[in-house]
Design an enzyme around this catalytic site. Structure first.
Site, PDB file in Angstrom:
ATOM      1  NE  ARG A 103     -18.969-107.025  10.210  1.00  0.00           N
ATOM      2  CZ  ARG A 103     -19.514-107.045  11.410  1.00  0.00           C
ATOM      3  NH1 ARG A 103     -20.277-106.052  11.819  1.00  0.00           N
ATOM      4  NH2 ARG A 103     -19.339-108.058  12.231  1.00  0.00           N
ATOM      5  CG  ASN A 141     -17.684-102.202  14.894  1.00  0.00           C
ATOM      6  OD1 ASN A 141     -18.061-101.824  16.009  1.00  0.00           O
ATOM      7  ND2 ASN A 141     -17.957-103.408  14.424  1.00  0.00           N
ATOM      8  CD  GLU A 142     -16.292-106.647  17.142  1.00  0.00           C
ATOM      9  OE1 GLU A 142     -16.393-107.317  16.096  1.00  0.00           O
ATOM     10  OE2 GLU A 142     -16.799-106.989  18.216  1.00  0.00           O
ATOM     11  CD  GLU A 298     -20.481-104.867  19.159  1.00  0.00           C
ATOM     12  OE1 GLU A 298     -20.581-106.058  18.845  1.00  0.00           O
ATOM     13  OE2 GLU A 298     -20.028-104.010  18.397  1.00  0.00           O
ATOM     14  CD1 TRP A 306     -21.999-113.505  15.256  1.00  0.00           C
ATOM     15  CD2 TRP A 306     -20.443-114.906  16.045  1.00  0.00           C
ATOM     16  NE1 TRP A 306     -21.669-113.071  16.520  1.00  0.00           N
ATOM     17  CE2 TRP A 306     -20.703-113.911  17.028  1.00  0.00           C
ATOM     18  CE3 TRP A 306     -19.495-115.896  16.337  1.00  0.00           C
ATOM     19  CZ2 TRP A 306     -20.070-113.884  18.265  1.00  0.00           C
ATOM     20  CZ3 TRP A 306     -18.856-115.867  17.567  1.00  0.00           C
ATOM     21  CH2 TRP A 306     -19.148-114.868  18.508  1.00  0.00           C
ATOM     22  CD  GLU A 346     -24.220-108.731  12.444  1.00  0.00           C
ATOM     23  OE1 GLU A 346     -24.661-107.571  12.553  1.00  0.00           O
ATOM     24  OE2 GLU A 346     -23.081-109.061  12.792  1.00  0.00           O
ATOM     25  CE  LYS A 347     -32.724-113.288   6.895  1.00  0.00           C
ATOM     26  NZ  LYS A 347     -31.363-113.450   6.354  1.00  0.00           N
ATOM     27  CG  PHE A 348     -31.772-115.890  11.901  1.00  0.00           C
ATOM     28  CD1 PHE A 348     -33.032-116.307  12.306  1.00  0.00           C
ATOM     29  CD2 PHE A 348     -31.448-115.959  10.553  1.00  0.00           C
ATOM     30  CE1 PHE A 348     -33.950-116.786  11.381  1.00  0.00           C
ATOM     31  CE2 PHE A 348     -32.356-116.432   9.625  1.00  0.00           C
ATOM     32  CZ  PHE A 348     -33.617-116.846  10.032  1.00  0.00           C
ATOM     33  CG  HIS A 349     -26.731-111.049  16.632  1.00  0.00           C
ATOM     34  ND1 HIS A 349     -26.996-110.468  17.849  1.00  0.00           N
ATOM     35  CD2 HIS A 349     -25.417-111.372  16.642  1.00  0.00           C
ATOM     36  CE1 HIS A 349     -25.869-110.447  18.562  1.00  0.00           C
ATOM     37  NE2 HIS A 349     -24.903-110.991  17.855  1.00  0.00           N
TER      38      HIS A 349
HETATM   39  C1  GLA Z   1     -19.464-107.719  16.381  1.00  0.00           C
HETATM   40  C2  GLA Z   1     -19.715-106.432  15.626  1.00  0.00           C
HETATM   41  C3  GLA Z   1     -21.158-106.097  15.518  1.00  0.00           C
HETATM   42  C4  GLA Z   1     -21.983-107.322  15.239  1.00  0.00           C
HETATM   43  C5  GLA Z   1     -21.742-108.338  16.317  1.00  0.00           C
HETATM   44  C6  GLA Z   1     -22.577-109.587  16.167  1.00  0.00           C
HETATM   45  O1  GLA Z   1     -19.309-107.554  17.707  1.00  0.00           O
HETATM   46  O2  GLA Z   1     -19.023-105.355  16.176  1.00  0.00           O
HETATM   47  O3  GLA Z   1     -21.319-105.158  14.476  1.00  0.00           O
HETATM   48  O4  GLA Z   1     -21.613-107.838  14.007  1.00  0.00           O
HETATM   49  O5  GLA Z   1     -20.396-108.725  16.236  1.00  0.00           O
HETATM   50  O6  GLA Z   1     -22.332-110.477  17.213  1.00  0.00           O
END
Ligand code: GLA
Length: 685
Positions: A103, A141-142, A298, A306, A346-349
């Site tokens: 991404r 986003n971020e 968030e 990660w 991010e399936k383990f998040h």
């Molecule tokens: C960031 C992103 C999210 C996600 C989280 C995972 O904050 O904005 O999309 O990837 O990290 O911790």
């Protein structure tokens, strides 16, 4: 108080959506950030648009009473964008392309990326500005999270334009960058490149502008989308999610363009300084828009995916960390994400709704927090509660961490160390640039202000003259806004206030591990021990590192001198009465004990006061208006002294017994517990 999470219904079959809304209501969710990575679903091909599914999601959420923070979905371009328009891809320093498959694979200055993203935002805005579910817009986003420097040809062209706008004449740039050095003189803006791979150090003044430019390119992307939303008639507030002390983006410049500050914060459960570091982040984002609440956009409910190792949160930490944000000004507590993904990186998040379902500790804690927040009385806006300020400045950060200095310095650990001493005492602190210092503060700490603009120096000087107490640390007031020395030496602006004359940085070295460089100027990390020096402070032996500067008092009183090293006998700490105030200088970076001892002396000298007396270690206290938040982050019970009323139960008390991870919101009488007489020490009798 809003409560919710990122919601990615496009990852799930529609049958799941009704269950999502039912469970959201059960968990107390009030708002979701919708569709942040949905571009490929919304526009599967360049001339194919599909909003029908989003219409249905929005209607389903609205029917369920869940509000929407609608994303503009521009953070991850679909594969067709990268395949059709390679000029949207960013490049690294060597010119090699970054490729799709993850991404954020877009060049922020690419006109094609901006055109395509802009078109998506326009369609979304025109379709949904009037949708009753939409209460907030989530742009991008971020910004810059994974990729903050793009060296592509698009960046090259934009950089030249940005420099042209800044300097107008190329000779003004030559002057600002000092380009006679090493034959770098430019004949026109078209000769300038991004700082791509070069044999040796890039011109440091150019690097500072490059940093400004890269932050501005990300900001331009945000502003472009904001303008489109406004042009389409959006009346909802518009925001994007920050990442606290994120070096690549000067959020100070972004904040005026955000209707509400939103921040993402992922404290590492394994970090022993987790509470301090997260508190610093929350005070920083609160200070970006003084007097207004912000949104924790968030956080994780449990583990992330990660870090090299991803331990989960201990029981109760979820609520305690959420309360930390609330106590420091947040009016929204949100998570990444609502439902744990089945596929992808991010399936383990962790998520609000774990893959293992609702019979889980995470679900129970999530639901309990939702219930508690729903019942929490409204809190006052975070006001000018702090009488202490810590100077924090992105441009200074960038310049300070450039190479070719007397010693390599990391900025964040220094400011966080000083913040930590105040946090430990339970003293509220704003985190602001020097220009924002005014007489509302009693004490100002500027522990590493290498790049000091004239306006900042003037504000600090006025502050001291008016009765404030200032601490300046080593390597301060060294360069101007172009990263050039000012004429006449160092501490040229603050020297008179500090009452010292600066002679030498006296960088401390590292013992050689015996390795040798190959060729002139090659850098070899020998892995040796860093040299330190010692000085005494109120009976505490303090170790100093990085510098043992040689300064000479010119009116200042010497509080302590270096006991050893090449600067032995020179002042390590000085204090100087100046106008109605006092300015201290510390000529080295003290260890944790030294920072604590100096902070205690400064607090005493300035009249700043803790919110509660004798705060036990691991216990946190924060103030917003007349509400003081108490959090016991330890594994043991603690007792605190504070007169007030429990906001939730209505019980009055003077002492509070807190179990591990317990949080209490206490409404205190308006006069307490600010310093009894904030100006009492200002005349230094
Ligand atoms: C960031 C992103 C999210 C996600 C989280 C995972 O904050 O904005 O999309 O990837 O990290 O911790």
């Amino acid at each position: 108080m809003q409560y919710g999470a990122d919601y990615n219904p496009d990852q799930w079959p529609e049958e799941v959506w009704d269950e999502d809304v039912r469970l959201m209501r059960e968990a107390g969710v009030t708002v979701v950030s919708l569709g942040i990575f949905a571009w490929s679903r919304l526009q599967p091909a360049e001339d194919v648009w599909d909003f029908a599914w989003l219409d249905r999601v929005l209607d389903t959420l609205h029917a369920g009473g869940i509000a929407v923070n609608l994303a503009t979905a521009t953070a991850s371009p679909p594969p067709w964008v990268s395949a059709t328009y390679p000029d949207t891809l960013p490049a690294d320093e060597s010119g090699a392309s970054y490729w799709p498959g993850s991404r954020q694979h877009f060049a922020p200055s690419s006109p094609t990326y901006r055109r395509l993203a802009g078109e998506l935002v326009r369609r979304l805005a025109e379709r949904y500005v009037g949708h009753p579910a939409v209460v907030l817009w989530h742009v991008g986003n971020e910004y810059g999270c994974h990729l903050w420097m793009d060296f592509s040809d698009a960046a090259r062209d934009a950089y030249r334009g940005w420099l042209r706008a800044r300097y107008v004449e190329v000779d003004a740039l030559n002057e600002a960058w000092g380009t006679t050095f090493w034959s770098q003189r430019y004949g026109s803006f078209d000769e300038i490149f991004p700082p791509r791979l070069a044999p040796y150090s890039h011109n440091p003044s150019s690097m500072l502008d490059w940093r400004r430019f890269t932050s501005d390119m990300l900001l331009e992307c945000y502003l472009m989308e904001r303008e489109i939303l406004l042009a389409a008639g959006a009346t909802q507030p518009i925001t994007t999610n920050f990442m606290g002390p994120f070096k690549p983006a000067d959020y100070r410049r972004w904040a005026p363009h955000m209707d509400v500050i939103a921040d993402d914060c992922y404290p590492d459960p394994a970090n022993p300084h987790r509470v301090r570091d997260a508190a610093f982040q929350r005070d920083l984002v609160r200070s970006l828009k003084p007097g207004t609440p912000w949104i924790l956009m968030e956080q994780a409910t449990d583990a992330v995916n990660w870090r090299p190792a991803n331990p989960g949160k201990a029981p109760g930490v979820l609520a305690a960390e959420s309360a930390q944000s609330i106590g420091r000004g947040a009016d929204g507590i949100m998570f990444f994400q609502w439902r744990q993904s089945r596929a992808g990186s991010e399936k383990f998040h962790s998520a609000m709704l774990p893959h293992t379902g609702t019979d889980t500790r995470v679900w129970r804690e999530v639901s309990a927090l939702g219930e508690r927040l729903a019942a929490l009385p409204a809190l006052p806006a975070p006001g000018r509660d702090a009488r202490v300020a810590l100077v924090f400045d992105w441009e200074n950060w960038w310049a300070l961490e450039e190479r070719d200095h007397p010693v390599d310095i990391e900025y964040l650990p220094i400011v966080v160390a000083w913040y930590g001493a105040l946090h430990r005492l339970g003293i509220p602190v704003d985190i602001v640039p020097a220009e924002q210092i005014d007489d509302g503060y009693d004490l100002v700490l500027a522990p590493a202000l290498y790049l000091l603009r004239a306006e900042g120096a003037a504000a600090l000087t006025t502050f001291v003259g008016g009765g404030g107490t200032l601490l300046a640390g080593p390597f301060t007031d060294v360069v101007d806004e172009h990263d050039q020395f000012r004429p006449g030496g160092f501490l040229t602006q603050l020297g008179p206030v500090l009452g010292v004359r600066f002679e030498d940085f006296a960088a401390l070295g590292r013992s050689s591990g015996g390795a040798m460089g190959v060729g002139a100027l090659s850098v070899v990390d020998t892995g040796g021990e860093a040299e330190t020096v010692r000085f005494d402070l109120d009976g505490v032996t303090v170790t100093g590192s990085l510098h043992a500067e040689v300064v000479h008092p010119v009116g200042a009183q010497v509080v302590s001198t270096f006991a050893d090293g090449r600067s032995a006998g020179a002042p390590a700490v000085t204090r100087h009465r100046s106008g109605a105030g006092e300015a201290w200088y510390v000529a080295t970076m003290p260890d944790a004990d030294g920072v604590a001892a100096l902070t205690a002396m400064l607090v005493e000298a300035s009249g700043a006061r803790p919110l509660v007396p004798d705060l036990p270690a691991g216990v946190e206290v924060a103030r917003r208006g007349d509400v003081v938040t108490l959090i016991n982050h330890t594994d043991a019970g603690v007792q605190l002294t504070l007169t007030g009323t429990d906001l939730e139960s209505g019980v009055d008390a003077d002492t509070w017994a807190l179990t591990p991870q317990q949080v209490v919101f206490v409404r205190v009488p308006a006069s307490a517990p600010h310093p009894p007489a904030p100006t009492q020490n200002r005349t230094h009798p």
